[in-house]
Scaffold this motif. Structure first.
Motif, PDB file in Angstrom:
ATOM      1  N   PRO A 260      -2.541  -6.177 -31.918  1.00  0.00           N
ATOM      2  CA  PRO A 260      -2.340  -5.117 -30.915  1.00  0.00           C
ATOM      3  C   PRO A 260      -2.155  -5.643 -29.489  1.00  0.00           C
ATOM      4  CG  PRO A 260      -4.084  -4.508 -32.440  1.00  0.00           C
ATOM      5  CD  PRO A 260      -3.732  -5.929 -32.750  1.00  0.00           C
ATOM      6  N   ARG A 261      -2.967  -6.597 -29.050  1.00  0.00           N
ATOM      7  CA  ARG A 261      -2.838  -7.173 -27.706  1.00  0.00           C
ATOM      8  C   ARG A 261      -2.721  -8.692 -27.845  1.00  0.00           C
ATOM      9  NH1 ARG A 261      -4.382  -4.333 -23.053  1.00  0.00           N
ATOM     10  NH2 ARG A 261      -5.306  -6.216 -22.154  1.00  0.00           N
ATOM     11  N   PRO A 262      -1.547  -9.170 -28.217  1.00  0.00           N
ATOM     12  CA  PRO A 262      -1.407 -10.594 -28.522  1.00  0.00           C
ATOM     13  C   PRO A 262      -1.375 -11.458 -27.264  1.00  0.00           C
ATOM     14  CG  PRO A 262       0.726  -9.543 -28.621  1.00  0.00           C
ATOM     15  CD  PRO A 262      -0.279  -8.443 -28.377  1.00  0.00           C
ATOM     16  N   VAL A 263      -1.703 -12.712 -27.454  1.00  0.00           N
ATOM     17  CA  VAL A 263      -1.535 -13.721 -26.407  1.00  0.00           C
ATOM     18  C   VAL A 263      -0.623 -14.806 -26.971  1.00  0.00           C
ATOM     19  CG1 VAL A 263      -2.642 -15.446 -24.947  1.00  0.00           C
ATOM     20  CG2 VAL A 263      -3.794 -13.266 -25.390  1.00  0.00           C
ATOM     21  N   TYR A 264       0.598 -14.849 -26.446  1.00  0.00           N
ATOM     22  CA  TYR A 264       1.556 -15.870 -26.848  1.00  0.00           C
ATOM     23  C   TYR A 264       1.773 -16.831 -25.679  1.00  0.00           C
ATOM     24  CZ  TYR A 264       2.741 -12.454 -30.466  1.00  0.00           C
ATOM     25  OH  TYR A 264       2.688 -11.552 -31.498  1.00  0.00           O
ATOM     26  N   LEU A 265       1.766 -18.099 -25.966  1.00  0.00           N
ATOM     27  CA  LEU A 265       2.105 -19.099 -24.963  1.00  0.00           C
ATOM     28  C   LEU A 265       3.566 -19.477 -25.141  1.00  0.00           C
ATOM     29  CD1 LEU A 265       1.292 -21.107 -22.721  1.00  0.00           C
ATOM     30  CD2 LEU A 265       0.725 -22.729 -24.539  1.00  0.00           C
ATOM     31  N   VAL A 266       4.337 -19.395 -24.061  1.00  0.00           N
ATOM     32  CA  VAL A 266       5.749 -19.772 -24.091  1.00  0.00           C
ATOM     33  C   VAL A 266       5.912 -21.079 -23.329  1.00  0.00           C
ATOM     34  CG1 VAL A 266       8.104 -19.135 -23.481  1.00  0.00           C
ATOM     35  CG2 VAL A 266       6.485 -17.367 -24.213  1.00  0.00           C
ATOM     36  N   ALA A 267       6.381 -22.107 -24.008  1.00  0.00           N
ATOM     37  CA  ALA A 267       6.671 -23.395 -23.379  1.00  0.00           C
ATOM     38  C   ALA A 267       8.167 -23.424 -23.078  1.00  0.00           C
ATOM     39  CB  ALA A 267       6.275 -24.542 -24.301  1.00  0.00           C
ATOM     40  N   ASP A 268       8.499 -23.290 -21.806  1.00  0.00           N
ATOM     41  CA  ASP A 268       9.893 -23.110 -21.394  1.00  0.00           C
ATOM     42  C   ASP A 268      10.485 -24.408 -20.848  1.00  0.00           C
ATOM     43  OD1 ASP A 268      12.306 -21.771 -20.680  1.00  0.00           O
ATOM     44  OD2 ASP A 268      11.561 -21.536 -18.635  1.00  0.00           O
ATOM     45  N   ARG A 269      11.321 -25.044 -21.639  1.00  0.00           N
ATOM     46  CA  ARG A 269      12.105 -26.215 -21.229  1.00  0.00           C
ATOM     47  C   ARG A 269      11.240 -27.371 -20.727  1.00  0.00           C
ATOM     48  NH1 ARG A 269      15.238 -25.620 -16.844  1.00  0.00           N
ATOM     49  NH2 ARG A 269      13.608 -24.306 -15.952  1.00  0.00           N
ATOM     50  N   LEU A 270      10.099 -27.609 -21.351  1.00  0.00           N
ATOM     51  CA  LEU A 270       9.275 -28.740 -20.938  1.00  0.00           C
ATOM     52  C   LEU A 270      10.019 -30.034 -21.237  1.00  0.00           C
ATOM     53  CD1 LEU A 270       5.634 -27.768 -21.899  1.00  0.00           C
ATOM     54  CD2 LEU A 270       6.959 -27.213 -19.862  1.00  0.00           C
TER      55      LEU A 270
ATOM     56  N   LYS B  65       9.117 -33.396 -21.040  1.00  0.00           N
ATOM     57  CA  LYS B  65       8.501 -34.534 -21.713  1.00  0.00           C
ATOM     58  C   LYS B  65       7.822 -34.086 -23.003  1.00  0.00           C
ATOM     59  CE  LYS B  65       7.731 -37.062 -17.417  1.00  0.00           C
ATOM     60  NZ  LYS B  65       6.729 -37.700 -16.525  1.00  0.00           N
ATOM     61  N   PRO B  66       8.207 -34.684 -24.139  1.00  0.00           N
ATOM     62  CA  PRO B  66       7.588 -34.294 -25.416  1.00  0.00           C
ATOM     63  C   PRO B  66       6.078 -34.465 -25.428  1.00  0.00           C
ATOM     64  CG  PRO B  66       9.544 -35.635 -25.799  1.00  0.00           C
ATOM     65  CD  PRO B  66       9.269 -35.696 -24.326  1.00  0.00           C
ATOM     66  N   GLY B  67       5.579 -35.494 -24.737  1.00  0.00           N
ATOM     67  CA  GLY B  67       4.133 -35.691 -24.695  1.00  0.00           C
ATOM     68  C   GLY B  67       3.417 -34.536 -24.030  1.00  0.00           C
ATOM     69  N   ASN B  68       4.010 -33.985 -22.962  1.00  0.00           N
ATOM     70  CA  ASN B  68       3.424 -32.815 -22.302  1.00  0.00           C
ATOM     71  C   ASN B  68       3.435 -31.604 -23.228  1.00  0.00           C
ATOM     72  OD1 ASN B  68       2.880 -34.173 -19.957  1.00  0.00           O
ATOM     73  ND2 ASN B  68       4.595 -33.340 -18.804  1.00  0.00           N
ATOM     74  N   LEU B  69       4.538 -31.430 -23.945  1.00  0.00           N
ATOM     75  CA  LEU B  69       4.629 -30.311 -24.882  1.00  0.00           C
ATOM     76  C   LEU B  69       3.568 -30.438 -25.965  1.00  0.00           C
ATOM     77  CD1 LEU B  69       5.923 -27.812 -26.097  1.00  0.00           C
ATOM     78  CD2 LEU B  69       7.683 -29.280 -27.117  1.00  0.00           C
ATOM     79  N   GLY B  70       3.404 -31.638 -26.506  1.00  0.00           N
ATOM     80  CA  GLY B  70       2.396 -31.838 -27.540  1.00  0.00           C
ATOM     81  C   GLY B  70       0.995 -31.573 -27.039  1.00  0.00           C
ATOM     82  N   ALA B  71       0.692 -32.034 -25.821  1.00  0.00           N
ATOM     83  CA  ALA B  71      -0.633 -31.789 -25.246  1.00  0.00           C
ATOM     84  C   ALA B  71      -0.856 -30.302 -25.003  1.00  0.00           C
ATOM     85  CB  ALA B  71      -0.790 -32.574 -23.950  1.00  0.00           C
ATOM     86  N   LEU B  72       0.203 -29.586 -24.611  1.00  0.00           N
ATOM     87  CA  LEU B  72       0.092 -28.142 -24.406  1.00  0.00           C
ATOM     88  C   LEU B  72      -0.193 -27.431 -25.726  1.00  0.00           C
ATOM     89  CD1 LEU B  72       0.375 -26.098 -22.057  1.00  0.00           C
ATOM     90  CD2 LEU B  72       2.735 -25.760 -22.780  1.00  0.00           C
ATOM     91  N   LEU B  73       0.430 -27.889 -26.805  1.00  0.00           N
ATOM     92  CA  LEU B  73       0.166 -27.308 -28.120  1.00  0.00           C
ATOM     93  C   LEU B  73      -1.288 -27.533 -28.528  1.00  0.00           C
ATOM     94  CD1 LEU B  73       3.386 -28.344 -30.084  1.00  0.00           C
ATOM     95  CD2 LEU B  73       2.870 -26.136 -29.041  1.00  0.00           C
TER      96      LEU B  73
ATOM     97  N   LEU C 236       0.114 -28.117 -11.335  1.00  0.00           N
ATOM     98  CA  LEU C 236      -0.526 -29.054 -12.244  1.00  0.00           C
ATOM     99  C   LEU C 236       0.500 -29.574 -13.235  1.00  0.00           C
ATOM    100  CD1 LEU C 236      -3.807 -27.113 -13.137  1.00  0.00           C
ATOM    101  CD2 LEU C 236      -3.592 -29.053 -11.579  1.00  0.00           C
ATOM    102  N   ASN C 237       0.158 -30.669 -13.886  1.00  0.00           N
ATOM    103  CA  ASN C 237       0.940 -31.104 -15.033  1.00  0.00           C
ATOM    104  C   ASN C 237       0.964 -29.972 -16.054  1.00  0.00           C
ATOM    105  OD1 ASN C 237       0.983 -32.323 -17.899  1.00  0.00           O
ATOM    106  ND2 ASN C 237       1.731 -34.001 -16.636  1.00  0.00           N
ATOM    107  N   ALA C 238       2.123 -29.741 -16.661  1.00  0.00           N
ATOM    108  CA  ALA C 238       2.258 -28.608 -17.586  1.00  0.00           C
ATOM    109  C   ALA C 238       1.233 -28.660 -18.705  1.00  0.00           C
ATOM    110  CB  ALA C 238       3.666 -28.582 -18.166  1.00  0.00           C
ATOM    111  N   ALA C 239       0.870 -29.851 -19.140  1.00  0.00           N
ATOM    112  CA  ALA C 239      -0.092 -29.980 -20.229  1.00  0.00           C
ATOM    113  C   ALA C 239      -1.488 -29.550 -19.818  1.00  0.00           C
ATOM    114  CB  ALA C 239      -0.124 -31.426 -20.724  1.00  0.00           C
ATOM    115  N   GLN C 240      -1.775 -29.512 -18.508  1.00  0.00           N
ATOM    116  CA  GLN C 240      -3.095 -29.115 -18.028  1.00  0.00           C
ATOM    117  C   GLN C 240      -3.170 -27.630 -17.708  1.00  0.00           C
ATOM    118  OE1 GLN C 240      -3.060 -31.949 -14.727  1.00  0.00           O
ATOM    119  NE2 GLN C 240      -4.761 -33.023 -15.688  1.00  0.00           N
ATOM    120  N   THR C 241      -2.029 -26.959 -17.690  1.00  0.00           N
ATOM    121  CA  THR C 241      -2.000 -25.555 -17.311  1.00  0.00           C
ATOM    122  C   THR C 241      -2.656 -24.684 -18.356  1.00  0.00           C
ATOM    123  OG1 THR C 241       0.085 -25.978 -16.171  1.00  0.00           O
ATOM    124  CG2 THR C 241      -0.501 -23.689 -16.567  1.00  0.00           C
TER     125      THR C 241
END
Length: 235
Positions: free
Chosen positions: A105-115, A117-125, A230-235
């Motif tokens: 009903p009230r979802p929380v989706y994280l959208v990673a938009d055009r990150l 560096k793959p390492g930052n994307l992985g850390a965000l996941l 901040l670094n995207a992975a820390q956000t």
């Protein structure tokens, strides 16, 4: 069978999967690390070949049915992103369409938009996994890059995750709130109702234009120093 030459055709073919173009062309990826491989197998990812280095303590996971190739430390260094990796596997890239994401009903989706560096994307996941979000939507990035898989500790396989273009994601989200993180916003994220799609963009240019136009709420992270983000992975 033990391979000691990096010129071995099987090794060269697997190494090419470090390229995004090769991954897209073949539908295959590399999975490096024992935890990452175990999570991939548990999630039902099809593993085709396992390269293991006994000198680094590499061993096949119990019950894994695939071709196993023993390699020397020198060969493993050519396959792996990090030093002294015990295993690297060739696996099929799993299908992750938007339709498979849960819709509470009230979802929380994280959208990673055009990150970038793959390492930052992985850390965000990895952070998204720890936070317990309902799903992650990757737009303009590659969660199957070796650096992303390794930085995520394999949570890229266990998270509810979809890969889509921004326009496709917005159409699927429908009328859900779109929360964009930007340094120009007046409202702090701690003062905002954070649900719907929470969009994190690149550190240099921020979120892309489709998400800017669709934003129903803009928030910022309080910064006390000279840096404005901040670094995207820390956000």
């Amino acid at each position: 069978m033990r391979v000691t030459s990096a010129a071995n055709p099987r090794v060269k073919q697997a190494r090419r999967l470090r390229s995004g173009r090769e991954r897209r062309a073949t539908g295959r990826m590399l999975v490096e690390g024992e935890r990452e491989l175990a999570r991939a197998v548990a999630a039902g990812v099809a593993v085709e070949t396992l390269f293991l280095c006994p000198d680094h303590g590499g061993a096949a996971p119990p019950g894994l049915a695939c071709e196993v190739v023993e390699v020397s430390p020198r060969v493993m260094a050519r396959l792996a992103v990090r030093d002294n990796a015990p295993v690297v596997a060739v696996a099929r890239i799993p299908e992750r369409p938007l339709a498979r994401l849960p819709r509470p009903p009230r979802p929380v989706y994280l959208v990673a938009d055009r990150l970038e560096k793959p390492g930052n994307l992985g850390a965000l996941l990895r952070s998204a996994d720890g936070a317990g979000v309902d799903g992650v939507i990757v737009c303009g990035g590659d969660p199957w890059a070796p650096q992303a898989v390794r930085a995520s500790l394999g949570t890229c396989f266990t998270l509810p995750l979809a890969v889509a273009e921004a326009e496709q994601a917005l159409a699927w989200l429908g009328g859900l709130p779109v929360v964009v993180a930007t340094p120009e916003a007046e409202r702090l994220y701690t003062e905002a109702p954070l649900w719907g799609a929470i969009v994190v963009g690149r550190e240099d240019t921020g979120v892309s234009e489709p998400w800017r136009r669709a934003a129903t709420l803009r928030v910022r992270i309080p910064m006390r120093g000279a840096a404005d983000s901040l670094n995207a992975a820390q956000t």
